[in-house]
Scaffold this motif. Sequence first.
Motif, PDB file in Angstrom:
ATOM      1  N   UNK A 109      18.211  69.561  21.232  1.00 20.20           N
ATOM      2  CA  UNK A 109      19.663  69.415  21.162  1.00 20.20           C
ATOM      3  C   UNK A 109      20.018  67.959  20.892  1.00 20.20           C
ATOM      4  N   UNK A 110      21.215  67.735  20.389  1.00 19.79           N
ATOM      5  CA  UNK A 110      21.608  66.382  19.999  1.00 19.79           C
ATOM      6  C   UNK A 110      21.781  65.453  21.194  1.00 19.79           C
ATOM      7  N   UNK A 111      21.967  66.030  22.391  1.00 15.10           N
ATOM      8  CA  UNK A 111      22.163  65.177  23.556  1.00 15.10           C
ATOM      9  C   UNK A 111      20.863  64.868  24.297  1.00 15.10           C
ATOM     10  N   UNK A 112      19.743  65.384  23.810  1.00 17.75           N
ATOM     11  CA  UNK A 112      18.466  65.067  24.455  1.00 17.75           C
ATOM     12  C   UNK A 112      17.972  63.689  24.031  1.00 17.75           C
ATOM     13  N   UNK A 113      17.235  63.046  24.910  1.00 19.34           N
ATOM     14  CA  UNK A 113      16.688  61.719  24.648  1.00 19.34           C
ATOM     15  C   UNK A 113      15.314  61.860  23.997  1.00 19.34           C
ATOM     16  N   UNK A 114      15.122  61.230  22.844  1.00 12.39           N
ATOM     17  CA  UNK A 114      13.834  61.268  22.161  1.00 12.39           C
ATOM     18  C   UNK A 114      12.930  60.180  22.734  1.00 12.39           C
ATOM     19  N   UNK A 115      12.067  60.563  23.677  1.00 13.68           N
ATOM     20  CA  UNK A 115      11.161  59.609  24.304  1.00 13.68           C
ATOM     21  C   UNK A 115       9.768  59.651  23.684  1.00 13.68           C
ATOM     22  N   UNK A 116       9.679  60.143  22.452  1.00 14.16           N
ATOM     23  CA  UNK A 116       8.397  60.188  21.742  1.00 14.16           C
ATOM     24  C   UNK A 116       8.354  59.103  20.672  1.00 14.16           C
ATOM     25  N   UNK A 117       7.209  59.017  19.968  1.00 18.59           N
ATOM     26  CA  UNK A 117       7.066  58.078  18.864  1.00 18.59           C
ATOM     27  C   UNK A 117       7.502  58.686  17.531  1.00 18.59           C
TER      28      UNK A 117
END
Length: 301
Positions: A109-117
């Motif tokens: 979802x657009x509100x999730x935080x992308x904590x990957x590379x």
Amino acid sequence: MSKKATYLLGILATIIIGCFLYHRLCCMNCDRACCKKDVATVQDNLPPTSPFLLKGNGIDFTTQSNFNFLKNDFKKLLPVNDSINLGITSLKTLFDKGGNTLKITGFATKDEVNNSMFPNLGFARANDVKNYFVAQGISSAKIEINGEVKDDLSITNDTLFGPVAFTVLEQAAATATPAADWKALKEKINASPLTLYFNTGQTQIDLTAEDRQKVADMLHYIDHVENAKLDVVGYTDNVGNRETNIHLGQKRADFAKSYLVNNGIAAEKINSTSKGPDNPLMDNATKEGQAKNRRTVVKIN
């Protein structure tokens, strides 16, 4: 207690028992609106599902179980349902017969935080699922991955149910990439490699959108080109003795390798080495030059 009171208590007990038995034995099997409301309430509390589907020429497999993820996380929840493994076994049998490939699309979802590379969290989820398929005997060269933003996902209590989709491509669509194209991709990546600047021991590396795309391109290459690996090389400035700097450069390279592995790139496909103060980018005579020389560079071997 008088006979009248005993009689009234008996009537009350009969009414209570009768209501209980009516609800259990009659209402559960009838079509009355009041009963439907009770059943609907139970169903509303069940977690939503997005089925695991493998459909294409030679395969038609469906199970209601799928890969699930916590919100803001790209690592699948364990254990994986056994029914999914049955589907993967069927897919492996199909792949052993011909040239089909599989496309895995991960969603976030657009509100999730992308904590990957990777470019987005959906891509990282697709890669994690791909790694599971590889562990079950499917070649990474048979799998393409992609990530998309999608807000109509099934979410309950911060758990995403089945934010991945699978497309089995028929043999006609699974054409091999020419060797010249792979060579061109490698040259492009190595002409502008991924260069990381960080303090040794930190747990997070800040990446630009361009850096994330480089990681995705490198993964695409090593997944599909036989024996391809990543070279992670640590560098330092020239302050201090050479032996110490070689050791420090190796620590930086090992940290970067560990970070890549934690993001879903196989450890056996990564080499980490150190060149210490060799090959400086800038003159070590300035603080700015020293800072630029303290780096880790990731290229394709």
